[in-house]
Design a protein around this motif. Structure first.
Motif, PDB file in Angstrom:
ATOM      1  N   LYS A   2       1.175  36.119  58.159  1.00 43.50           N
ATOM      2  CA  LYS A   2       0.775  37.099  59.179  1.00 43.50           C
ATOM      3  C   LYS A   2       1.924  38.093  59.432  1.00 43.50           C
ATOM      4  CE  LYS A   2      -0.199  37.599  64.016  1.00 43.50           C
ATOM      5  NZ  LYS A   2       0.177  37.153  65.327  1.00 43.50           N
ATOM      6  N   THR A   3       1.598  39.372  59.349  1.00 43.91           N
ATOM      7  CA  THR A   3       2.638  40.371  59.628  1.00 43.91           C
ATOM      8  C   THR A   3       2.279  41.138  60.901  1.00 43.91           C
ATOM      9  OG1 THR A   3       1.642  42.182  58.370  1.00 43.91           O
ATOM     10  CG2 THR A   3       3.042  40.649  57.139  1.00 43.91           C
ATOM     11  N   ILE A   4       3.289  41.680  61.520  1.00 40.98           N
ATOM     12  CA  ILE A   4       3.046  42.507  62.711  1.00 40.98           C
ATOM     13  C   ILE A   4       3.861  43.795  62.589  1.00 40.98           C
ATOM     14  CG2 ILE A   4       2.444  40.642  64.315  1.00 40.98           C
ATOM     15  CD1 ILE A   4       5.286  40.723  65.376  1.00 40.98           C
ATOM     16  N   SER A   5       3.436  44.810  63.317  1.00 46.84           N
ATOM     17  CA  SER A   5       4.204  46.051  63.255  1.00 46.84           C
ATOM     18  C   SER A   5       5.262  46.025  64.362  1.00 46.84           C
ATOM     19  CB  SER A   5       3.280  47.257  63.399  1.00 46.84           C
ATOM     20  OG  SER A   5       2.766  47.288  64.696  1.00 46.84           O
ATOM     21  N   ALA A   6       6.332  46.734  64.089  1.00 52.37           N
ATOM     22  CA  ALA A   6       7.423  46.797  65.071  1.00 52.37           C
ATOM     23  C   ALA A   6       7.946  48.224  65.106  1.00 52.37           C
ATOM     24  CB  ALA A   6       8.539  45.834  64.676  1.00 52.37           C
ATOM     25  N   ALA A   7       8.078  48.751  66.309  1.00 52.55           N
ATOM     26  CA  ALA A   7       8.605  50.107  66.454  1.00 52.55           C
ATOM     27  C   ALA A   7      10.127  50.060  66.439  1.00 52.55           C
ATOM     28  CB  ALA A   7       8.123  50.697  67.780  1.00 52.55           C
ATOM     29  N   VAL A   8      10.720  51.011  65.750  1.00 55.82           N
ATOM     30  CA  VAL A   8      12.178  51.145  65.783  1.00 55.82           C
ATOM     31  C   VAL A   8      12.520  51.885  67.078  1.00 55.82           C
ATOM     32  CG1 VAL A   8      14.186  52.187  64.647  1.00 55.82           C
ATOM     33  CG2 VAL A   8      12.318  51.218  63.265  1.00 55.82           C
ATOM     34  N   THR A   9      13.272  51.202  67.955  1.00 56.62           N
ATOM     35  CA  THR A   9      13.580  51.830  69.245  1.00 56.62           C
ATOM     36  C   THR A   9      15.032  52.298  69.325  1.00 56.62           C
ATOM     37  OG1 THR A   9      14.031  49.673  70.204  1.00 56.62           O
ATOM     38  CG2 THR A   9      11.794  50.536  70.488  1.00 56.62           C
ATOM     39  N   GLY A  10      15.820  51.950  68.320  1.00 57.03           N
ATOM     40  CA  GLY A  10      17.204  52.417  68.323  1.00 57.03           C
ATOM     41  C   GLY A  10      17.889  52.115  67.006  1.00 57.03           C
ATOM     42  N   VAL A  11      18.815  52.986  66.622  1.00 56.94           N
ATOM     43  CA  VAL A  11      19.626  52.744  65.419  1.00 56.94           C
ATOM     44  C   VAL A  11      21.068  53.066  65.786  1.00 56.94           C
ATOM     45  CG1 VAL A  11      20.068  53.395  63.020  1.00 56.94           C
ATOM     46  CG2 VAL A  11      17.715  53.430  63.883  1.00 56.94           C
ATOM     47  N   ARG A  12      21.946  52.091  65.572  1.00 57.68           N
ATOM     48  CA  ARG A  12      23.365  52.305  65.892  1.00 57.68           C
ATOM     49  C   ARG A  12      24.181  52.147  64.610  1.00 57.68           C
ATOM     50  NH1 ARG A  12      26.526  47.497  69.103  1.00 57.68           N
ATOM     51  NH2 ARG A  12      28.633  48.049  68.493  1.00 57.68           N
ATOM     52  N   GLU A  13      25.073  53.096  64.392  1.00 54.20           N
ATOM     53  CA  GLU A  13      25.937  52.975  63.209  1.00 54.20           C
ATOM     54  C   GLU A  13      27.170  52.177  63.600  1.00 54.20           C
ATOM     55  OE1 GLU A  13      26.308  56.383  60.483  1.00 54.20           O
ATOM     56  OE2 GLU A  13      28.462  56.036  60.675  1.00 54.20           O
ATOM     57  N   ASN A  14      27.288  50.955  63.088  1.00 58.84           N
ATOM     58  CA  ASN A  14      28.443  50.124  63.430  1.00 58.84           C
ATOM     59  C   ASN A  14      29.666  50.529  62.621  1.00 58.84           C
ATOM     60  OD1 ASN A  14      25.876  48.202  63.518  1.00 58.84           O
ATOM     61  ND2 ASN A  14      27.311  47.530  65.092  1.00 58.84           N
ATOM     62  N   THR A  15      29.430  50.762  61.341  1.00 58.14           N
ATOM     63  CA  THR A  15      30.500  51.168  60.415  1.00 58.14           C
ATOM     64  C   THR A  15      29.827  52.137  59.440  1.00 58.14           C
ATOM     65  OG1 THR A  15      30.070  49.591  58.618  1.00 58.14           O
ATOM     66  CG2 THR A  15      31.340  48.742  60.482  1.00 58.14           C
ATOM     67  N   PRO A  16      30.598  52.763  58.546  1.00 53.83           N
ATOM     68  CA  PRO A  16      29.940  53.693  57.607  1.00 53.83           C
ATOM     69  C   PRO A  16      28.834  53.028  56.778  1.00 53.83           C
ATOM     70  CG  PRO A  16      32.315  54.011  57.584  1.00 53.83           C
ATOM     71  CD  PRO A  16      32.062  52.802  58.448  1.00 53.83           C
ATOM     72  N   THR A  17      28.860  51.722  56.609  1.00 52.28           N
ATOM     73  CA  THR A  17      27.832  51.086  55.756  1.00 52.28           C
ATOM     74  C   THR A  17      26.998  50.010  56.466  1.00 52.28           C
ATOM     75  OG1 THR A  17      29.444  49.492  54.944  1.00 52.28           O
ATOM     76  CG2 THR A  17      29.104  51.468  53.588  1.00 52.28           C
ATOM     77  N   VAL A  18      27.156  49.868  57.763  1.00 56.19           N
ATOM     78  CA  VAL A  18      26.362  48.851  58.477  1.00 56.19           C
ATOM     79  C   VAL A  18      25.691  49.483  59.700  1.00 56.19           C
ATOM     80  CG1 VAL A  18      26.422  46.678  59.781  1.00 56.19           C
ATOM     81  CG2 VAL A  18      27.795  46.908  57.714  1.00 56.19           C
ATOM     82  N   LYS A  19      24.414  49.198  59.856  1.00 53.01           N
ATOM     83  CA  LYS A  19      23.693  49.704  61.026  1.00 53.01           C
ATOM     84  C   LYS A  19      23.006  48.570  61.770  1.00 53.01           C
ATOM     85  CE  LYS A  19      23.075  54.353  59.422  1.00 53.01           C
ATOM     86  NZ  LYS A  19      22.184  55.446  59.076  1.00 53.01           N
TER      87      LYS A  19
END
Ligand SMILES: Cc1cc2nc3c(=O)[nH]c(=O)nc-3n(C[C@H](O)[C@H](O)[C@H](O)COP(=O)(O)OP(=O)(O)OC[C@H]3O[C@@H](n4cnc5c(N)ncnc54)[C@H](O)[C@@H]3O)c2cc1C
Length: 224
Positions: A2-19
């Motif tokens: 079973k899959t569900i949808s999820a809204a992206v409510t925020g994106v934070r850049e921790n380092t140049p290659t990790v979010k």
């Protein structure tokens, strides 16, 4: 599955290659600290899925994603924006956390720290009285994840955050690999949680066994 949808409510850049990506699922996901979810995406007409640890305490869903060079899903996720929708499923996994009666150590390299960002807040919430140590391996200082959160944990419990850098000659702290610090700092009478890529996890498990740590108190998660 079973899959569900999820809204992206925020994106934070921790380092140049990790979010760190914050999600709001269409229905609640009840999980235990340490568990992970699948994220699905279409890759040229084929539906593919990848596992990501939940990097937030129960009640919240955050993912800590390393943008792997040439990697399909990680780059999808690293390019995601607030307002996008993802297809997810879960929770899964047996790398779950039981509050220890004594001290506890968390050992990670890179985004292997993700499940600990679920476990550590649980300890502070519960008024844990033992000592928690995080040994975190990275190459360079700009790859150290969640520095601010680590400072907060140290205000709320007996806590030590030990970044170990392998390619930062001018670094004043621990240098080399997490294994060096395990030998220097940890005593075998603690619970240990280990998470990261398979070679590191295998090496650390072998080291802990050689040093007399109780196998039953060593818990681990392999990313590949
Ligand atoms: C239980 C579990 C939990 C996981 N949790 C996380 C998490 O919290 N955060 C996270 O970032 N990843 C996590 N992973 C890894 C994640 O599932 C993917 O494997 C990763 O994001 C790469 O997927 P991709 O589609 O981008 O790369 P792919 O297209 O599948 O692979 C591209 C290439 O990159 C290599 N590769 C894959 N991963 C890495 C890596 N980390 N470093 C270097 N090379 C790599 C592959 O071997 C391959 O050669 C987890 C894996 C498991 C099994």
């Amino acid at each position: 599955m079973k899959t569900i949808s999820a809204a992206v409510t925020g994106v934070r850049e921790n380092t140049p290659t990790v979010k760190t990506i914050t999600l709001k699922p269409a229905e609640p996901i009840i999980f235990k600290p340490g568990q992970w979810i699948y994220v699905f995406a279409d890759n040229g007409g084929k539906k593919v899925k990848r596992a990501y640890s939940i990097a937030a305490p129960p009640g919240e869903i955050r993912l800590c994603v390393k943008c792997v060079k040439g990697g399909f899903m990680s780059n999808r996720l690293c390019n995601t924006k607030k307002g996008d929708t993802l297809e997810i499923a879960g929770p899964f996994g047996a790398f779950t956390f039981t509050e220890p009666s004594g001290d506890v150590a968390f050992i990670a390299t890179g985004t292997g720290i993700a499940p600990f960002m679920s476990m550590l807040p649980t300890l502070t919430e519960n008024g844990y009285t033992g000592k928690a140590t995080v040994i975190f391996g990275a190459r360079t200082e700009d790859e150290i994840l969640y520095k601010d959160e680590m400072k907060e944990f140290s205000k709320r419990m007996r806590f030590e955050f030990i970044p170990v850098l392998s390619r930062e000659p001018s670094w004043k702290g621990e240098k080399g690999h997490v294994q060096n610090v395990i030998i220097k700092k940890l005593k075998p009478d603690c619970d240990v949680y280990v998470c990261g890529l398979m070679p590191m996890v295998a090496d650390v498990r072998k080291l802990l066994e050689e040093k007399g740590f109780d196998r039953k108190r060593v818990h681990f998660e392999n990313y590949i």
